[in-house]
Design a protein around this motif. Sequence first.
Motif, PDB file in Angstrom:
ATOM      1  N   LEU A 514       0.818  -1.222   0.000  1.00 49.51           N
ATOM      2  CA  LEU A 514       0.000   0.000   0.000  1.00 49.51           C
ATOM      3  C   LEU A 514       0.846   1.264   0.000  1.00 49.51           C
ATOM      4  CD1 LEU A 514      -0.150   1.336   3.111  1.00 49.51           C
ATOM      5  CD2 LEU A 514      -1.489  -0.707   3.518  1.00 49.51           C
ATOM      6  N   GLU A 541      -3.240  -4.391   0.687  1.00 47.67           N
ATOM      7  CA  GLU A 541      -4.658  -4.177   0.978  1.00 47.67           C
ATOM      8  C   GLU A 541      -5.495  -4.715  -0.173  1.00 47.67           C
ATOM      9  OE1 GLU A 541      -5.032   0.403  -0.740  1.00 47.67           O
ATOM     10  OE2 GLU A 541      -5.258   0.022   1.398  1.00 47.67           O
ATOM     11  N   ALA A 543      -7.905  -4.574  -3.159  1.00 48.00           N
ATOM     12  CA  ALA A 543      -8.165  -3.534  -4.149  1.00 48.00           C
ATOM     13  C   ALA A 543      -9.650  -3.374  -4.424  1.00 48.00           C
ATOM     14  CB  ALA A 543      -7.424  -3.849  -5.457  1.00 48.00           C
ATOM     15  N   GLU A 544     -10.466  -4.347  -3.979  1.00 47.71           N
ATOM     16  CA  GLU A 544     -11.909  -4.272  -4.161  1.00 47.71           C
ATOM     17  C   GLU A 544     -12.579  -5.168  -3.128  1.00 47.71           C
ATOM     18  OE1 GLU A 544     -12.128  -5.543  -8.204  1.00 47.71           O
ATOM     19  OE2 GLU A 544     -12.314  -7.656  -7.658  1.00 47.71           O
ATOM     20  N   ASP A 545     -13.886  -5.028  -2.962  1.00 44.15           N
ATOM     21  CA  ASP A 545     -14.618  -5.890  -2.033  1.00 44.15           C
ATOM     22  C   ASP A 545     -14.460  -7.340  -2.466  1.00 44.15           C
ATOM     23  OD1 ASP A 545     -15.413  -3.599  -0.793  1.00 44.15           O
ATOM     24  OD2 ASP A 545     -17.475  -3.640  -1.530  1.00 44.15           O
ATOM     25  N   GLN A 550     -14.066  -5.915   2.999  1.00 42.44           N
ATOM     26  CA  GLN A 550     -14.260  -4.685   2.257  1.00 42.44           C
ATOM     27  C   GLN A 550     -12.977  -4.231   1.574  1.00 42.44           C
ATOM     28  OE1 GLN A 550     -15.750  -1.822   5.049  1.00 42.44           O
ATOM     29  NE2 GLN A 550     -17.676  -2.916   5.405  1.00 42.44           N
ATOM     30  N   LYS A 551     -13.155  -3.455   0.529  1.00 43.56           N
ATOM     31  CA  LYS A 551     -12.010  -2.839  -0.142  1.00 43.56           C
ATOM     32  C   LYS A 551     -11.203  -2.025   0.872  1.00 43.56           C
ATOM     33  CE  LYS A 551     -10.903   0.541  -3.738  1.00 43.56           C
ATOM     34  NZ  LYS A 551     -11.451   1.434  -4.798  1.00 43.56           N
ATOM     35  N   GLY A 552      -9.880  -2.137   0.812  1.00 37.56           N
ATOM     36  CA  GLY A 552      -9.009  -1.416   1.732  1.00 37.56           C
ATOM     37  C   GLY A 552      -8.622  -2.211   2.959  1.00 37.56           C
ATOM     38  N   THR A 553      -9.146  -3.449   3.102  1.00 36.72           N
ATOM     39  CA  THR A 553      -8.756  -4.297   4.230  1.00 36.72           C
ATOM     40  C   THR A 553      -7.251  -4.529   4.196  1.00 36.72           C
ATOM     41  OG1 THR A 553     -10.901  -5.417   4.286  1.00 36.72           O
ATOM     42  CG2 THR A 553      -9.050  -6.564   5.288  1.00 36.72           C
ATOM     43  N   ARG A 554      -6.567  -4.213   5.310  1.00 40.26           N
ATOM     44  CA  ARG A 554      -5.102  -4.337   5.358  1.00 40.26           C
ATOM     45  C   ARG A 554      -4.687  -5.801   5.455  1.00 40.26           C
ATOM     46  NH1 ARG A 554      -2.695   0.610   6.916  1.00 40.26           N
ATOM     47  NH2 ARG A 554      -3.929   2.242   5.893  1.00 40.26           N
ATOM     48  N   GLU A 611      -0.545  -4.120  -8.582  1.00 40.80           N
ATOM     49  CA  GLU A 611      -1.831  -4.710  -8.223  1.00 40.80           C
ATOM     50  C   GLU A 611      -1.992  -6.032  -8.956  1.00 40.80           C
ATOM     51  OE1 GLU A 611      -5.028  -1.854  -8.142  1.00 40.80           O
ATOM     52  OE2 GLU A 611      -6.424  -3.367  -8.901  1.00 40.80           O
TER      53      GLU A 611
END
Length: 621
Positions: A514, A541, A543-545, A550-554, A611
Amino acid sequence: MFWRLDPKNLKPGQMVDGWRIVRKIGGGSYAVVYEVEKGGKRFALKVACQVDTRGDPKQTDARARREVVCLQKLDHPHIIRMWAHGRCGDPRSGFLYVVLDLVDGYTLGEWVRRTYPTVHEDVVVFLKLFDALEHMHGRGVFHRDLSLRNIMVTKEGEPVVIDFGAADYADAEELTDAQVPPCTPRNRSPEAVRFWRENLHNPEARYTFQATDDIFALGADLYDVLTDPTPDLSKNRPSLQGLVAPASPFKVTQGRVPLDLSTYAMMLLHPSLKERPATAKDARRPLEDFAKCEGPEWRDTRPHPVAAQLPPEPAEGVPAPVEEEQPGGVEVPIPAHPSAVQGAGVAALNSARLALRRPALVGLLALVVLAAAVAASLLHRSAPAAPFPMARSAPAEQPPPAPALAEKPTSRPAQLPSSHPTQKEASPSVRLPENSPTLTNGVPNPQKASPRRVLSKVERCALLLFTLAWVEAGCTGVQTRPDPETCPKDAVDAMEKELGWSVGYQQPAIVVDLTKGGTPHPLTKVEDAHTVFKDGPVTGELAEDEGKAQKGTRLEGHLWTTGDRIYGRYRRAHLPGGRTVPICVELISGGNLGLDKQEGSKPGAAVGSKEVNGLAVERWR
């Protein structure tokens, strides 16, 4: 009631529209398959599972409807038959299901490993498969995922094409949300791979699947059946779409596969579309002639000796391992098996000796050049400088060297026993005492110390050659990729229950690091999709659900960048609210483990995509 239950976890005895659940056979992110009973007969029940109660973002329902239409169009003895279909529960929000034949047998890969077929038996099976493919294409249906695991062989030796979850038909609604349709990457045709590479950064591009794509996929299966004694277990296959063509079955098996059949198999894999059969009927005709062959090289010869297919004998006192179910989804390349041929004991040993002798000869040459350079340098010195006194602690005890193993030519260098260094390994093995000299302290007369001598060109060349030889010989002090290991059970449970991921199938899109950012959309420059990675811990993280995540989950993990590819594993996911759950996700690219290194990669600074996809696994490969 059924629609209030979890369709992925139906229990024996539960009823689905009159079909009694007997057991769960398997499943993935799209559907789950159960053995069911009705009227004293057994069938397979495939339930389409929507992945999100808020809707159907994966278009699961539409894919299930398309599969039903494809199966309704087909009626062939070597294609699985659909007996019924329906929707459980609410007519609008319930789950679609199809009732299919229950095939009692093996996947094509298991059949090779467990029944030891002859060359003629292989020919007959693929003759029937190409006949089924001809029927399929004649009805306007493309399977699009003719992999080893999507072809079954009954106990009587009859092949059956199964799993039309990725199938398509003429005038069907477009459901693909990627440049190319979903399938097993190894079985993807060269033209599809080329299209994907050329349109990697064009999200609107869509590949037009053709009959020749299915033909290539079935040809890839034939190649694997003829060249690999354990195609359902092997891990490191040579690419079928690379710049260098794979070795022919005739060469891999040292002549156990007849030359005519070998030439035919390689024709099915030819990189040029003009050289491959245009229709399934064209591909079937040579097999009709091969099936009539009566010689012992066809009827009595097996491509792989039984000894090459038997599991290794467990060590004394060690319980035999339980065979694990092979995960679906992405396959990775597997090696040729020079030991799986007649007289392979000598052939494989000679190949291994050559593989080991090459770095040894390079190293010996380097030592000779280095010795000559040092001798020349000594002769030109007026007087040797006395070495500075260095007080050293005793060197750490080194483990005894491991016995030399006769490696296959395609095997990787030996790997370190752990994917992460321990605290002891991370510390220097030799420590200098506190009073030992440093760069400026403890040196008698530092002002009069001899200046650092510049190496001559000969010495620098020798040193470089010696270093290259050391790397060529294995360089086992640097781990180029992590070791295989079993994923902890709590991580598998967390991925399935907490995140809603199907282990072995789910392929979340991941921003590798990230701190480097993801791929901008749309791209302004191709270079924007790449960045430089280094060995060590990494935080990525989603990149999408993906499922319930959820998107952004570390994602916390580790990268290895010193080998031929960039490998990555993520072991923890940080959920909203500060809770952390264990996971097992490894990076994949183009269906292969790890990421391709891009132009500009250097030692310690590997260039790769920002990505990529990961794969949720229950065992690290």
